[in-house]
Scaffold this motif. Sequence first.
Motif, PDB file in Angstrom:
ATOM      1  N   GLU A 444       0.856  -1.266   0.139  1.00 10.30           N
ATOM      2  CA  GLU A 444       0.075  -0.049  -0.016  1.00 10.30           C
ATOM      3  C   GLU A 444       0.713   1.250  -0.021  1.00 10.30           C
ATOM      4  O   GLU A 444       0.636   2.220  -0.580  1.00 10.30           O
ATOM      5  CB  GLU A 444      -1.083  -0.009   1.347  1.00 10.30           C
ATOM      6  N   GLN A 445       1.940   1.383   0.592  1.00 14.69           N
ATOM      7  CA  GLN A 445       2.862   2.323   0.766  1.00 14.69           C
ATOM      8  C   GLN A 445       3.563   2.506  -0.427  1.00 14.69           C
ATOM      9  O   GLN A 445       3.690   3.531  -1.192  1.00 14.69           O
ATOM     10  CB  GLN A 445       3.757   2.184   1.784  1.00 14.69           C
ATOM     11  N   ILE A 458      15.265  13.587  -1.615  1.00 15.55           N
ATOM     12  CA  ILE A 458      15.917  12.894  -0.742  1.00 15.55           C
ATOM     13  C   ILE A 458      17.252  13.763  -0.039  1.00 15.55           C
ATOM     14  O   ILE A 458      17.991  14.229  -0.890  1.00 15.55           O
ATOM     15  CB  ILE A 458      16.458  11.286  -1.050  1.00 15.55           C
ATOM     16  N   SER A 459      17.286  14.023   1.067  1.00 14.60           N
ATOM     17  CA  SER A 459      18.423  14.402   1.974  1.00 14.60           C
ATOM     18  C   SER A 459      19.274  13.488   2.431  1.00 14.60           C
ATOM     19  O   SER A 459      18.564  12.433   3.013  1.00 14.60           O
ATOM     20  CB  SER A 459      18.008  15.598   2.829  1.00 14.60           C
ATOM     21  N   ALA A 460      20.660  13.584   2.362  1.00 15.59           N
ATOM     22  CA  ALA A 460      21.254  12.606   2.793  1.00 15.59           C
ATOM     23  C   ALA A 460      22.652  13.301   3.690  1.00 15.59           C
ATOM     24  O   ALA A 460      23.079  14.247   3.223  1.00 15.59           O
ATOM     25  CB  ALA A 460      21.920  11.630   1.943  1.00 15.59           C
ATOM     26  N   ARG A 461      23.033  12.678   4.761  1.00 20.75           N
ATOM     27  CA  ARG A 461      24.017  13.266   5.465  1.00 20.75           C
ATOM     28  C   ARG A 461      24.853  12.209   6.105  1.00 20.75           C
ATOM     29  O   ARG A 461      24.070  11.077   6.631  1.00 20.75           O
ATOM     30  CB  ARG A 461      23.543  14.357   6.485  1.00 20.75           C
ATOM     31  N   GLY A 462      26.251  12.101   6.272  1.00 20.05           N
ATOM     32  CA  GLY A 462      27.023  10.870   6.894  1.00 20.05           C
ATOM     33  C   GLY A 462      27.949  11.241   7.619  1.00 20.05           C
ATOM     34  O   GLY A 462      28.327  12.533   7.633  1.00 20.05           O
ATOM     35  N   GLU A 463      28.054  10.368   8.725  1.00 24.19           N
ATOM     36  CA  GLU A 463      29.121  10.800   9.823  1.00 24.19           C
ATOM     37  C   GLU A 463      30.125   9.680  10.073  1.00 24.19           C
ATOM     38  O   GLU A 463      29.336   8.536  10.190  1.00 24.19           O
ATOM     39  CB  GLU A 463      28.305  11.327  10.859  1.00 24.19           C
ATOM     40  N   PRO A 485       4.779   9.797   3.312  1.00 22.73           N
ATOM     41  CA  PRO A 485       6.126   9.212   2.753  1.00 22.73           C
ATOM     42  C   PRO A 485       5.917   8.265   1.737  1.00 22.73           C
ATOM     43  O   PRO A 485       5.189   7.394   1.798  1.00 22.73           O
ATOM     44  CB  PRO A 485       6.898   8.879   4.156  1.00 22.73           C
ATOM     45  N   GLN A 486       6.996   8.082   0.924  1.00 20.53           N
ATOM     46  CA  GLN A 486       6.812   7.009  -0.309  1.00 20.53           C
ATOM     47  C   GLN A 486       7.834   6.030   0.135  1.00 20.53           C
ATOM     48  O   GLN A 486       8.840   6.159   0.954  1.00 20.53           O
ATOM     49  CB  GLN A 486       6.960   7.622  -1.448  1.00 20.53           C
ATOM     50  N   LEU A 487       7.695   4.685  -0.486  1.00 22.76           N
ATOM     51  CA  LEU A 487       8.794   3.617  -0.309  1.00 22.76           C
ATOM     52  C   LEU A 487       9.789   3.924  -1.494  1.00 22.76           C
ATOM     53  O   LEU A 487       9.305   3.934  -2.374  1.00 22.76           O
ATOM     54  CB  LEU A 487       8.119   2.298  -0.410  1.00 22.76           C
ATOM     55  N   GLU A 522      11.401   4.579   4.245  1.00 18.50           N
ATOM     56  CA  GLU A 522      10.021   4.485   4.009  1.00 18.50           C
ATOM     57  C   GLU A 522       9.344   5.349   5.113  1.00 18.50           C
ATOM     58  O   GLU A 522       8.170   5.415   5.364  1.00 18.50           O
ATOM     59  CB  GLU A 522       9.573   2.839   4.235  1.00 18.50           C
ATOM     60  N   LYS A 523      10.170   6.012   5.685  1.00 20.00           N
ATOM     61  CA  LYS A 523       9.767   7.072   6.631  1.00 20.00           C
ATOM     62  C   LYS A 523      10.366   8.597   6.300  1.00 20.00           C
ATOM     63  O   LYS A 523      11.145   8.492   5.429  1.00 20.00           O
ATOM     64  CB  LYS A 523      10.381   6.707   8.071  1.00 20.00           C
ATOM     65  N   ALA A 524       9.682   9.284   6.944  1.00 20.65           N
ATOM     66  CA  ALA A 524      10.315  10.874   6.769  1.00 20.65           C
ATOM     67  C   ALA A 524      11.662  10.901   6.934  1.00 20.65           C
ATOM     68  O   ALA A 524      12.383  11.605   6.383  1.00 20.65           O
ATOM     69  CB  ALA A 524       9.557  11.950   7.532  1.00 20.65           C
ATOM     70  N   GLU A 525      12.101  10.316   7.754  1.00 21.17           N
ATOM     71  CA  GLU A 525      13.524  10.237   8.193  1.00 21.17           C
ATOM     72  C   GLU A 525      14.058   8.873   8.619  1.00 21.17           C
ATOM     73  O   GLU A 525      13.325   8.297   9.730  1.00 21.17           O
ATOM     74  CB  GLU A 525      14.114  11.277   9.087  1.00 21.17           C
ATOM     75  N   GLN A 526      15.077   8.122   8.136  1.00 24.35           N
ATOM     76  CA  GLN A 526      15.492   7.140   8.818  1.00 24.35           C
ATOM     77  C   GLN A 526      17.299   6.984   9.023  1.00 24.35           C
ATOM     78  O   GLN A 526      17.815   7.700   8.237  1.00 24.35           O
ATOM     79  CB  GLN A 526      15.335   5.980   7.949  1.00 24.35           C
ATOM     80  N   THR A 527      17.700   6.368   9.819  1.00 22.85           N
ATOM     81  CA  THR A 527      19.267   6.191   9.804  1.00 22.85           C
ATOM     82  C   THR A 527      19.725   4.758   9.864  1.00 22.85           C
ATOM     83  O   THR A 527      19.202   4.015  10.433  1.00 22.85           O
ATOM     84  CB  THR A 527      19.471   6.749  11.457  1.00 22.85           C
TER      85      THR A 527
END
Length: 887
Positions: A444-445, A458-463, A485-487, A522-527
């Motif tokens: 469904e998502q 998509i925003s990405a930041r790495g550390e 949010p989309q998959l 799949e979420k607004a923000e994920q780590t």
Amino acid sequence: MREGQAQVIHRLDYQAPAFWIATVDLTFDLDPAKTLITAKHAVKRNPAQAHGPLVLLGEELTPLRVLIDGEPVSFRQEGHELIIEAPDRDFELTLRNTCAPEKNTALSGLYTSGGSFFTQCEAEGFRRITYFLDRPDVMAVYTVTLRADKAKYPILLANGNLLEQGDLDGGKHFAKWHDPFPKPSYLFAVVAGDLVAREQRITTRSGKEHLLQVFVRRGDLDKTEHAMNSLIASIIWDEARFNLPLDLERFMVVGVSDFNMGAMENKGLNIFNTSALLASPATATDADFQRIEAIVAHEYFHNWTGNRVTCRDWFQLSLKEGLTVFRDREFSMDMAGSDSARAVQRIQQVRNLRAIQFPEDAGSMAHSVRPDSYTEINNFYTATVYEKGAEVVGMYQTLLGREGFAKGMALYFQRHDGQAVTCDDFAAAMADANPDSPLSTRLEQFKRWYSQPGTPHISARGEYDAAAHRYTLVLSQRNGKATEPQLIPVRMGLVGHEGQALPLQLEGDIEARGTETVLLLEKAEQTFTFINVLVDPTPSLLRGFSAPVLLEDGLSDPELLTLLRFDSDAFNRWEASQRLGLKRILRAVQGGHALQLDHAYLEAMRAVLRHPQLDAAFKAEALRLPDAAYIAEQLEVVDPQAIHASVEAAWDQLAQALRGDWEWAFEAHQVKGGYRPVAEDAGRRALANLALAMLVRESTRTGEPVWPGRAYQQVKDANNMTERFGALAALVNAHAGLADAALSHFHQQFAHEALVVDKWFMLQARAPERDGKVFERAKKLLQHPGFTLKNPNRARSLLVQLCNMNPGAFHRADAGGYVLWAEQVAAMDAINPQLAARLARAMDRWTTLAEPYRGAAQVALQRLAERSSLSNDVREIVTKALEGASK
């Protein structure tokens, strides 16, 4: 024809028809001025719907007689509807009507071109042939008899298999065709004319023999070999890859120069625009050969994805188009052969998506892959439905794998062969065939890709934690036009500073997943936390462009240079080159200063050009600057002239700084021997043409005569169109002194080749603007004896190229471009509304323009909107564009 008040059609209002039509028997007495059509339908009531009259649709028709079970009955007309009081039982309906093919300039329904008859019924053209339940969920078995003057129309074609043919009195003859597979009316086709055919008999894997035919006008037969070879390759590929065989005794392809689309997948009788069918080394470029192969494949693949399983309603258009674009892309990449050639195909797909679909997603005509409403369905044959739709299908394969995707396709046909279905049915087949896949629990998502418009960012930041050997990647998504949010599948890897591909072990994993994996955002923000990362990595995200999104990862120049040098993913190596150029252009545009390329960037481009392992085709793509449309999408307020000036300055500096390298590239990549439309040779020609363009540009700046002279000589002496046209483009785009002479020579040599003359017009309309010369030349070309608005190819080659594809020439401070646009949209609309609507799309993004362009564009739109005679096609686009100002 001018249309009345436009009706908005809503997806959620869908209802099955009150009647079904099981069989259709059509007889055509063909005459250009007045063709008589007799139609016999086996009509069945739908017991699920309330009883009422039979309402058939028809346009530009003259009804003569209506009979039910052989007895005359009364009928009435209301607008485009023919209303018949029908009995409460199954019955045979007979209709007689006439139409006027030679007056049909809209090229929808039955029309004439070059003395022959052709049809185009998608989306709603069948109602211009006879009265019918002209909707895709009404599927019938057709039998068609054609009668015509034998001397004028010796070839008579229709869908399916030929049952019989013979002579009639008065110098006429007939042919009777039967298509055993139920189909909607939009797949109906007839052709009649003085045509010749290339024929080939093949035996498929099942052991059945089939006749393949490519019909064209006399004089074009020598340009059909590539199309025939492409058709044979498509048949073989589809049976091998998806176990989908050719299902008719014959498969026919017909070429016509007056055609609104590229081609049409009518069951067993594909009708093609000649630009998508005819090719010879003397008249077609490598890009033409590649395009023809893809379009022939696309239309053939529709035999199953669109014909055997079709759309329940037009909102499901991407069910067939997005899926079939994906299939033709897979075919083209398989035909390309090497990994590098496949990567170049993918790069070209993404270039096109970013240049056309991303702006559409952000503009006034933005809509989801499966729209919720429309006014004119012809306006939704868009890059969103086709290209973004194909990206959605590609994400199924990314989530399921190649084998899982094939299982989903098999279940889809097992369930729905012979049916009219929805995008939900396709999604369900994919999930049900792969119950243990990530898709099955997130279906469904995932389906939000069908319902939510806009391009996700998509925003990405790495550390990197050196002490713990941990790399933490935070991904977030946003989409101003979407609510949830989309998959998003993000294919990625990590690259060490010395180029090593690092093992990927997510926290919680027992072992590494290899050096590449797909993360599910799949979420607004994920780590995502990777462990056992021994060196500070550079993230390589969205490999292969695994989702149609805009990525903002904040990579520095050194990190982008690392990817450009070392990334194992060819797409992301190319992407690094694009982003390096894009950053510099945006700094100049946003800063309001002249662009100056730095030494590091120029050396990086030199390294790409001289790289001993990179293929020539990849180099040609990596050395190209980002398209102006893609640059504009990065800006909230767009100054087309500032973008144009920065891009031209970048090209000038690349030409100057790499002068010696371009000379080496041109000489080192000449293709010896005869012309072959294969990936390796095409790549060498592409890089040599780019090098020649740079050398002519630099020589024109300095006043040196050698390279313009060599280009002019190549225009005269080249043994193939790719090199000849590449040299002509180098002169025209550089505004070289020999450009006019070269254009004159080229036109004189190819004046009898319509498709080559289209290139001649297109080149002049697309040339980089300089001091208003390109715009003024284009205006004069409107008066050229070879120009006409009646031929779609010719109109597109000049007007659509100027207004929709050349922002530097179109967006003028004096508003001249907008005035010309409005005049030509109105003139074209009186002839061919579908074509006019394509031209009207030039104003989709007018609200983002800086002044004075924005105000002038609004005035032009308002003046056009005030015309009472606009078609629904154009009015919908202009109205939505003006509505965009208030949002």
